[in-house]
Each structure stands twice: as structure tokens, then as C-alpha cells.
Design a protein around this motif. Structure first.
Motif, PDB file in Angstrom:
ATOM      1  N   ARG A  25      14.211  82.047 -27.014  1.00  0.00           N
ATOM      2  CA  ARG A  25      15.158  81.778 -28.101  1.00  0.00           C
ATOM      3  C   ARG A  25      15.721  80.359 -27.974  1.00  0.00           C
ATOM      4  NH1 ARG A  25      16.101  83.254 -32.516  1.00  0.00           N
ATOM      5  NH2 ARG A  25      18.224  84.082 -32.545  1.00  0.00           N
ATOM      6  N   ASP A  26      15.982  79.922 -26.723  1.00  0.00           N
ATOM      7  CA  ASP A  26      16.476  78.563 -26.500  1.00  0.00           C
ATOM      8  C   ASP A  26      15.467  77.518 -26.961  1.00  0.00           C
ATOM      9  OD1 ASP A  26      18.810  79.513 -25.413  1.00  0.00           O
ATOM     10  OD2 ASP A  26      18.191  79.232 -23.322  1.00  0.00           O
ATOM     11  N   ARG A  27      14.186  77.896 -27.002  1.00  0.00           N
ATOM     12  CA  ARG A  27      13.129  76.976 -27.429  1.00  0.00           C
ATOM     13  C   ARG A  27      12.847  77.056 -28.920  1.00  0.00           C
ATOM     14  NH1 ARG A  27      13.216  77.822 -22.382  1.00  0.00           N
ATOM     15  NH2 ARG A  27      12.277  76.436 -20.806  1.00  0.00           N
ATOM     16  N   GLY A  28      13.739  77.740 -29.641  1.00  0.00           N
ATOM     17  CA  GLY A  28      13.669  77.741 -31.096  1.00  0.00           C
ATOM     18  C   GLY A  28      12.892  78.865 -31.733  1.00  0.00           C
ATOM     19  N   LEU A  29      12.415  79.844 -30.952  1.00  0.00           N
ATOM     20  CA  LEU A  29      11.660  80.945 -31.535  1.00  0.00           C
ATOM     21  C   LEU A  29      12.602  81.963 -32.171  1.00  0.00           C
ATOM     22  CD1 LEU A  29       9.606  79.667 -29.466  1.00  0.00           C
ATOM     23  CD2 LEU A  29       8.539  81.930 -29.389  1.00  0.00           C
ATOM     24  N   THR A  30      12.143  82.583 -33.235  1.00  0.00           N
ATOM     25  CA  THR A  30      12.928  83.627 -33.893  1.00  0.00           C
ATOM     26  C   THR A  30      12.908  84.900 -33.063  1.00  0.00           C
ATOM     27  OG1 THR A  30      11.052  84.504 -35.140  1.00  0.00           O
ATOM     28  CG2 THR A  30      12.293  82.681 -36.138  1.00  0.00           C
ATOM     29  N   GLU A  71       8.745  77.988 -16.936  1.00  0.00           N
ATOM     30  CA  GLU A  71       7.365  77.536 -17.117  1.00  0.00           C
ATOM     31  C   GLU A  71       6.623  78.407 -18.130  1.00  0.00           C
ATOM     32  OE1 GLU A  71       3.307  76.894 -14.438  1.00  0.00           O
ATOM     33  OE2 GLU A  71       5.256  77.035 -13.447  1.00  0.00           O
ATOM     34  N   VAL A  72       6.777  79.731 -18.015  1.00  0.00           N
ATOM     35  CA  VAL A  72       6.111  80.641 -18.940  1.00  0.00           C
ATOM     36  C   VAL A  72       6.656  80.468 -20.354  1.00  0.00           C
ATOM     37  CG1 VAL A  72       5.831  83.087 -19.549  1.00  0.00           C
ATOM     38  CG2 VAL A  72       5.433  82.328 -17.201  1.00  0.00           C
ATOM     39  N   ALA A  73       7.961  80.300 -20.483  1.00  0.00           N
ATOM     40  CA  ALA A  73       8.560  80.095 -21.805  1.00  0.00           C
ATOM     41  C   ALA A  73       8.028  78.825 -22.452  1.00  0.00           C
ATOM     42  CB  ALA A  73      10.080  80.050 -21.698  1.00  0.00           C
ATOM     43  N   ASP A  74       7.898  77.765 -21.661  1.00  0.00           N
ATOM     44  CA  ASP A  74       7.340  76.516 -22.196  1.00  0.00           C
ATOM     45  C   ASP A  74       5.917  76.748 -22.706  1.00  0.00           C
ATOM     46  OD1 ASP A  74       9.588  74.990 -21.686  1.00  0.00           O
ATOM     47  OD2 ASP A  74       8.858  74.244 -19.754  1.00  0.00           O
ATOM     48  N   GLY A  75       5.105  77.419 -21.895  1.00  0.00           N
ATOM     49  CA  GLY A  75       3.709  77.656 -22.273  1.00  0.00           C
ATOM     50  C   GLY A  75       3.554  78.530 -23.498  1.00  0.00           C
ATOM     51  N   LEU A  76       4.341  79.599 -23.575  1.00  0.00           N
ATOM     52  CA  LEU A  76       4.270  80.483 -24.737  1.00  0.00           C
ATOM     53  C   LEU A  76       4.788  79.788 -25.995  1.00  0.00           C
ATOM     54  CD1 LEU A  76       5.498  83.873 -23.198  1.00  0.00           C
ATOM     55  CD2 LEU A  76       3.175  83.337 -23.966  1.00  0.00           C
ATOM     56  N   ALA A  77       5.833  78.997 -25.828  1.00  0.00           N
ATOM     57  CA  ALA A  77       6.440  78.333 -26.990  1.00  0.00           C
ATOM     58  C   ALA A  77       5.537  77.268 -27.585  1.00  0.00           C
ATOM     59  CB  ALA A  77       7.790  77.728 -26.606  1.00  0.00           C
ATOM     60  N   ASP A  78       4.831  76.516 -26.723  1.00  0.00           N
ATOM     61  CA  ASP A  78       3.988  75.446 -27.270  1.00  0.00           C
ATOM     62  C   ASP A  78       2.516  75.837 -27.405  1.00  0.00           C
ATOM     63  OD1 ASP A  78       2.808  75.211 -24.749  1.00  0.00           O
ATOM     64  OD2 ASP A  78       3.883  73.392 -24.211  1.00  0.00           O
ATOM     65  N   GLY A  79       2.214  77.105 -27.092  1.00  0.00           N
ATOM     66  CA  GLY A  79       0.854  77.603 -27.303  1.00  0.00           C
ATOM     67  C   GLY A  79      -0.128  77.266 -26.207  1.00  0.00           C
ATOM     68  N   THR A  80       0.328  76.672 -25.093  1.00  0.00           N
ATOM     69  CA  THR A  80      -0.596  76.332 -24.017  1.00  0.00           C
ATOM     70  C   THR A  80      -0.813  77.488 -23.042  1.00  0.00           C
ATOM     71  OG1 THR A  80       1.202  75.374 -22.698  1.00  0.00           O
ATOM     72  CG2 THR A  80      -0.047  73.881 -24.126  1.00  0.00           C
TER      73      THR A  80
END
Length: 301
Positions: A25-30, A71-80
Motif C-alpha cells: 500500500r505504501d508503494r501506491g497499490l490499491t 525487497e519483496v514489496a519492491d519486486g511485486l510493485a514494479d513487476g520484477t
């Protein structure tokens, strides 16, 4: 009698999902996007956000857990990072925390006092091949994104196209090497990636990487780019110690030529051939993983 798996389900999982939901959520996902990624309902995500789900402080504040979640949140959020990759990473984290004397083992012993001081290891047999494969694919997704965002990388793409590849630690054949299906092309000055990375889709660049490893290189990743004398000079100045090998049209011949070249210079991080009949001149940049290789070639754009 209480199983360690019950501790994971009852204590670890609510805490982990709560932390990961908040990070996403902090990374802007709904809320719906977070629910889809976690495989839970939107109302469950809402409960996590409102603090209505019980968590364990010793898990919530463990630095390994917080670093992993970020790290996982970054990867899931940017699709990597795929959902399967995230699951593999979480499973590996759980195995670490289940070690005797670690946080989940301590909670287990707290709830089943007979285990205290016994030093019994209830963990499984290891991280497994799935985690290794997902690591490689996640690395490639990150590396490809670097290249897509790199201003000028399209000018380094040869006529045959580029491919960014990374192999498993014990790779023996091209099936153990992941790359971009269809290669990376320059379309009207724009770096174009046709599809997500997969294993077994690269023949030539995978062959070069495997041959270099056969000859003693510890590289795990490689990319092919267009040859120019200026690029070779830049690589040499940057410490890549480029080594030339003869251009060959057959894969077996290429593998032999690369082996011979690298055998004399196992520390090289760049190989090149200046072309031949029906063979385009190409430079191969090697590295520890796909993101570092992508970052390296981006610096030469």
C-alpha cells in the motif's frame, strides 16, 4: 502436541501478510491489487490496514523479516518479482526462522515446553530448485527494466538483436539458462522486449556464457551488444580485460573458441569477435547477475 507448521500458520503468516500488505500500500497499490497479489480478500487487506489482525512483535521487528518484506514489496510493485517468486522467497525465509534457537523455533518451544533446549530441527530439506529458478527470472526482469529505461541502449543492439541471460549455479546446458524469448530489438530507436524471460530460450548467448564458465569463469550472466573498437577501448579502460575469439558459425565451434579464449584469461568480463562470413561482429559482456550486466552496458551507452 503442536506442529511447527501451526506456528507458521497462526503466528508468522498473519504478521507477514500484515507487513507485506502495508508495504505494498505504501508503494501506491490499491487494496484490490494488494488482495490479488496476496491471494486474500479485499476485506482481509482492510483488516490488516486497520490493525485488526493479531501479530507477533518478535516476528514483526526481526530485521530479516523487515528487509525481506521491503525487497519483496519492491519486486511485486514494479513487476520484477512474480507471485511464485515471492512465495519461494517467503518459504526460504520461513526455513531460516525455523532453525533451532531462531524466532519460530522459540515460539514453538514456548507453546510446547518439552522442546525447550532439545535443539530439534524440524525444517525441510532446503530451498529447492524453484527458488533458484525464480531468483534467476527475477534478476532478468530487473535487468531488462534497466535496459528499457537506459537512454541510448538501443544504439548498442546489433542487427541480430541482443539477449540478456543468466544461468543457474550448476548450469550445464542452455535449458539451465534463462533469457528473453525472441531477443531484444531496436525498433525505431526504442529498446523493445517482446516477452518475459524464460528458461531455455537463448541458444547463442547461453552457449557463450556456458563456454566461459567451462573454461573457469565464475560469471552467471551475459549480454551481447554491437561491436565497435571504441566500446572495446572503453571496456578495457573500465577493467573488463576484453579478450578476442574467432567468429564461428556453428554453436559447437563457438563454444570451443570461447573456451580457448577464456582458458588463457579466466578473469575477463568481456569477449568479442570481429565478424566473418555471415557472422556479425559482437561483444559479450559478462557479470555476476543480470542486473549488474545491464547496469554495466548502460554505463557505456
Amino acid at each position: 502436541m503442536r506442529f511447527l507448521e501451526e506456528v507458521v500458520v497462526d503466528e508468522f503468516l498473519p504478521t507477514y501478510r500484515s507487513l507485506l500488505a502495508a508495504a505494498l500500500r505504501d508503494r501506491g497499490l490499491t487494496q484490490q491489487a494488494v488482495a490479488d497479489l496476496l491471494g486474500v480478500s479485499q476485506s482481509a487487506v482492510s483488516k490488516y490496514a486497520k490493525g485488526e489482525v493479531g501479530t507477533r512483535a518478535e516476528i514483526e521487528t526481526d530485521e530479516r523479516v523487515t528487509d525481506h518484506v521491503a525487497e519483496v514489496a519492491d519486486g511485486l510493485a514494479d513487476g520484477t518479482l512474480s507471485r511464485v517468486g515471492a512465495l519461494a522467497e517467503a518459504e526460504a525465509l520461513v526455513r531460516d526462522l525455523e532453525a533451532p534457537g531462531d524466532v519460530l523455533a522459540d515460539i514453538h518451544a514456548e507453546q510446547m515446553p518439552e522442546l525447550a533446549g532439545a535443539g530439534v530441527d524440524f525444517r525441510g530439506t532446503g530451498e529447492g530448485a524453484l527458488r533458484e529458478r525464480e531468483h534467476v527470472l527475477a534478476d532478468l526482469r530487473r535487468g531488462v527494466k534497466f535496459l528499457e529505461r537506459a537512454s541510448g541502449f538501443a544504439t548498442l543492439i546489433p542487427a541480430v538483436g541482443s539477449n540478456l541471460v543468466e544461468c543457474l549455479p550448476d548450469a550445464e546446458t542452455p535449458e539451465d539458462v534463462a533469457g528473453v524469448p525472441g531477443r531484444i530489438f531496436d525498433v525505431m530507436g526504442r529498446t523493445t522486449v517482446p516477452s518475459d524471460p524464460e528458461f531455455g530460450v537463448s541458444a547463442h548467448v547461453a552457449t557463450v556464457l556456458l563456454a566461459a564458465r567451462d573454461a573457469g569463469s565464475d560469471a552467471r550472466a551475459a549480454i551481447n551488444v554491437a561491436y565497435s573498437p571504441d566500446l572495446i577501448d572503453s571496456l578495457a579502460e573500465a577493467g573488463y580485460a576484453p579478450v578476442e575469439f574467432p567468429a564461428e558459425s556453428e554453436s559447437d565451434d563457438t563454444r570451443s573458441a570461447v573456451r580457448d579464449a577464456v582458458a588463457d584469461a579466466p578473469d575477463t568480463r568481456a569477449l568479442y569477435q570481429t565478424g566473418g562470413y555471415g557472422v556479425e561482429p559482437i561483444v559479450y559482456v559478462l557479470g555476476d547477475d543480470a542486473p549488474s550486466v545491464a547496469a554495466a552496458v548502460r554505463s557505456f551507452c
